[in-house]
Design an enzyme around this catalytic site. Structure first.
Site, short mmCIF file in Angstrom:
data_model
loop_
_atom_site.label_atom_id
_atom_site.label_comp_id
_atom_site.label_asym_id
_atom_site.label_seq_id
_atom_site.Cartn_x
_atom_site.Cartn_y
_atom_site.Cartn_z
N ASP A 65 -14.54 -3.21 -1.14
CA ASP A 65 -14.11 -4.14 -0.16
C ASP A 65 -12.52 -4.67 -0.71
O ASP A 65 -12.70 -5.24 -1.74
CB ASP A 65 -15.06 -5.21 0.15
CG ASP A 65 -16.26 -4.70 0.75
OD1 ASP A 65 -15.94 -3.59 1.22
OD2 ASP A 65 -17.47 -5.40 0.75
N TYR A 158 9.26 -10.17 9.08
CA TYR A 158 8.61 -8.96 8.48
C TYR A 158 9.78 -8.27 7.52
O TYR A 158 9.36 -8.12 6.40
CB TYR A 158 8.27 -7.81 9.59
CG TYR A 158 7.96 -6.54 9.23
CD1 TYR A 158 6.54 -6.25 8.87
CD2 TYR A 158 8.75 -5.63 8.90
CE1 TYR A 158 6.03 -5.15 8.43
CE2 TYR A 158 8.52 -4.13 8.66
CZ TYR A 158 7.13 -4.14 8.40
OH TYR A 158 6.55 -2.93 7.90
N LYS A 162 9.19 -7.51 3.45
CA LYS A 162 9.54 -6.00 2.91
C LYS A 162 10.43 -6.19 1.82
O LYS A 162 10.72 -5.40 0.99
CB LYS A 162 9.53 -5.06 4.04
CG LYS A 162 8.45 -4.88 4.91
CD LYS A 162 7.45 -4.06 3.83
CE LYS A 162 6.08 -3.71 4.54
NZ LYS A 162 5.26 -3.08 3.64
#
Ligand SMILES: Cc1cc2nc3c(=O)[nH]c(=O)nc-3n(C[C@H](O)[C@H](O)[C@H](O)COP(=O)(O)OP(=O)(O)OC[C@H]3O[C@@H](n4cnc5c(N)ncnc54)[C@H](O)[C@@H]3O)c2cc1C
Lengths: 252, 459
Positions: A65, A158, A162
């Site tokens: 997990d 975004y 990145k």
């Protein structure tokens, strides 16, 4: 250890339900009999299906997990994944695209994007680097994006995550060099996937399998950065230098 | 502490280790025992001895752990021409040993295809030479050796001992790839020679069948025998070969001018391959040309030619770093042995390599005599074949196919050359692996001695 012909014995996918990560695993699975794959991802039907597919290809699969939004837990996940074996190739693949307008107008949305796309990967990267240093070998594949090379109005939050991600893993590659480690930073353009479903594909769009093919070729060789498609590299090189007034008007 | 990337001769899968120089047996014992003491549970990456790094794959690497550089432990303690025994440190190279022994009319009993290997490496890989079919492998000639165990204690292992534990540990150490402990010193039984020259017969075989036939008939007349074959040509020329066989020359066989100094020897000038060889130097066209030239350059048949040592044993040693020719991805040496009677497998392997488009230039075929009692020693009676393949896409697939054929024939691969086999395959190739593991567990229960090879193949 990745052997003389480039076949890893163990593969760790951080973000093990990412389509690109799974395409990479499938490619290796078809090439390396008995490959060990660890899928670290949120427990889900998708993870179970991916495990089933890889097992049917002859892999031994472990599921762990992973909560991308909880960076403080990542070291324990890497530790568990490498308790019984070295990690030969690790892929850092989780990420969010988010709603670009919400991302710069809603604090929670913006911060969440930064957490999943940058803070989490830093924690993951540090944990992987620790393991690579201790074992004296290992390749980390970091799935970055061309969006980080020059932020655009349309999805700059975004893009900013990145950009940070890309800088971190590029630097990590330099730092791990003397420890026998290698980082391959992968910069795909528009990838047709769940993440981009419903969006208008940009020019030079590729499929997850294309990214996987480029990644495996890069790991086989000695590349440390790879654009997908390869034509993205000169394109981005030009775009990085286009004056802002012009760049602003480009339909990107 | 010095962290260094280490690779094998094939330059394929490097890993980084803490490399430490050692200068005495005590030094080795201290390093090993100290390692046990500061070991963090679960984090220990172990210790490994490394000689001159002439194994092709990952045998002399220990990623993240300690690697003891044995080349500084290199004293020649005693040479006794009467008993033919030589007592040396494990870091002494066979090249140096030739220099020391030859003037006294003694000869290293087993020499691999390069002299740049240490005595420790020769024991750990139980190396073989062109004389295997009559003289066996290196371990057979080691009358006694000193081994540092995982707890830092030092044991002496004697050939022919009646103590069963000592015998088992000796068996596991010969061919044991450094995994039972560190060999620090050894006594080797040498051969006597009258000259430094060889009397050599060279002949060509037009195809593989002819080659197998020649090697199957006349072998017992020559203590040294090996064949090079063409691994690129297909069809009628497939497996055409040059066979060289010989023996040590007697004094009266030398040209008159050399008879005054029959043991004289000059190891030849070294040329080096530059550091940056562009990729693709070795491609299908150049390899085809090399293979054809090599074949044609050899005499169809030449008898009792007097050759010097380097020409006969180690032509490659005249060029240092020739492995750079293979380009950035390095090379794999694939060496197998299959039992007598499995000639079909030899034929198929040669055909598969030639048909694959992968190219090999240094291709060797030889008949082994019976093997010894070491569980991981490679030589067993039969045909051994070696090819050198630059790494290119698809090589793994080709070699896995060859593995299957070797397995079906009851054969095996050589650990000192291997760099890519998987543990399940290897286990089936070495049926006495469990015996080796049991000995290893007994003397090293915590797994202090380990290598990248051992981790990959679960030795
Ligand atoms: C051109 C070429 C030709 C060759 N031809 C042949 C051949 O004809 N026949 C053949 O049998 N082999 C051949 N080899 C392989 C070579 O002989 C073996 O790999 C040999 O083991 C290399 O010795 P080294 O000192 O370089 O050992 P390394 O490569 O440094 O180490 C090899 C192994 O020995 C162990 N080791 C080294 N020193 C010690 C020590 N003191 N105590 C315990 N373990 C130790 C290491 O841990 C490792 O597992 C060839 C290699 C080359 C490059």
């Amino acid at each position: 250890m990745t052997d003389a012909v480039g076949d890893p014995r163990s593969l760790l996918l951080m973000g093990g339900t990412s389509e690109i990560a799974l395409a990479i695993a499938e490619r290796y699975a078809r090439r390396v009999p008995g490959l060990h794959v660890t899928l670290a991802a949120r427990p889900s039907q998708r993870r179970a299906e991916a495990a089933g597919l890889l097992s049917s290809l002859g892999c031994t699969v472990a599921e762990l997990d992973l909560d991308a939004e909880a960076p403080e837990t990542h070291a324990a996940v890497v530790e568990a994944a490498t308790a019984d074996r070295d990690v030969d190739v690790a892929v850092v693949a989780y990420g969010l695209l988010g709603d670009p307008e919400e991302a710069w107008t809603d604090v929670d949305a913006g911060v969440r994007l930064a957490r999943v796309n940058y803070v989490g990967p830093v924690a993951t990267g540090i944990a992987l680097a620790d393991r690579v240093r201790r074992q004296g070998h290992g390749t980390v594949v970091a799935l970055s994006s061309v969006a980080g090379e020059r932020p655009r109005r349309s999805n700059f939050v975004y893009g900013s995550t990145k950009a940070g991600f890309d800088a971190f893993y590029t630097g990590l590659g330099e730092a791990l060099r003397e420890h026998g480690g290698r980082v391959v930073v992968v910069r795909p353009g528009f990838v047709h996937s769940r993440m981009t479903a419903g969006l208008d594909p940009a020019p030079l769009a590729v499929r997850p399998e294309d990214v996987a093919q480029a990644v495996v070729a890069a790991v086989d060789g000695s590349a440390e950065q790879v654009w997908v498609p390869a034509a993205m590299r000169p394109v981005m090189s030009v775009l990085r230098h286009v004056p802002r007034r012009v760049f602003r008007r480009l339909p990107l | 502490m010095s962290r260094q990337p280490l690779a094998g001769w094939g330059r394929t899968s490097p890993s980084t280790a803490d490399v430490r120089a050692v200068g005495s047996t005590d030094d080795v014992a201290r390093q090993v025992a100290g390692h046990v003491a500061d070991r963090v549970p679960g984090a220990g990456r172990g210790v490994l001895a490394r000689g001159l790094g002439r194994s092709y794959g990952d045998a002399a690497q220990n990623g993240g752990g300690v690697v003891l550089d044995m080349t500084g432990l290199a004293e020649v303690h005693a040479v006794d021409p009467g008993t033919r025994l030589v007592d040396v440190d494990a870091g002494v190279s066979l090249e140096r040993l030739i220099d020391v022994l030859l003037p006294r009319g003694l000869w290293v009993p087993v020499l691999p295809g390069t002299r740049q290997v240490t005595v420790g490496g020769a024991i750990a890989a139980d190396v073989h030479g062109k004389n295997h079919h009559v003289h066996g492998s290196f371990g057979d000639h080691v009358t006694s050796m000193e081994l540092v165990l995982a707890d830092g204690s030092v044991r002496t292992l004697r050939r022919g001992t009646t103590d069963p534990e000592e015998a088992a540990l000796r068996r596991a150490t010969v061919g044991g790839m450094g995994l039972t402990g560190v060999v620090t010193r050894a006594t080797i039984e040498c051969r006597r020679v009258a000259t430094s020259s060889m009397v050599v017969d060279t002949e060509r075989a037009g195809d593989l069948d002819e080659l197998l036939a020649v090697l199957a008939t006349d072998e017992d007349r020559y203590p040294y025998s090996v064949a090079w074959f063409d691994a690129v040509a297909t069809g009628g020329a497939a497996g055409r070969a040059v066979i060289t066989r010989g023996r040590h020359a007697e004094r009266d066989e030398l040209p008159a001018a050399s008879r005054a100094r029959p043991l004289a020897y000059t190891p030849g000038v070294r040329a080096a391959v530059p550091d940056a060889v562009p990729p693709g130097v070795l491609n299908r066209a150049t390899a085809r040309a090399f293979n054809a030239l090599y074949y044609r350059a050899a005499p169809r048949r030449r008898r009792t030619e007097v050759q010097d040592l380097t020409t006969f044993f180690h032509p490659l040693d005249a060029i240092t770093s020739w492995n750079r020719l293979y380009g950035p991805r390095g090379m794999v040496q694939y060496q197998l042995v299959v039992p007598l009677g499995a000639e079909d497998v030899v034929r198929r392997v040669v055909a598969d390599v030639a048909a694959s488009g992968h190219v090999s230039c240094l291709n060797v075929l030889k008949r082994f005599g019976p093997g010894n009692d070491s569980p991981l020693s490679f030589p067993t009676e039969g045909w051994t074949l070696a090819v050198d393949l630059p790494v290119r896409a698809g090589l793994g697939h080709l070699l896995r196919g060859l593995d299957e054929q070797v397995l079906d024939a009851g054969g095996r691969l050589y650990l000192a050359k291997d760099s890519r086999a998987d543990s399940a395959t290897l286990r089936r190739m070495y049926p006495r692996l469990d015996e080796f593991r049991a000995t290893r567990r007994r003397v090293d229960p915590d797994g202090v001695f380990v290598s990248d090879l051992a981790r990959r193949l679960e030795l």
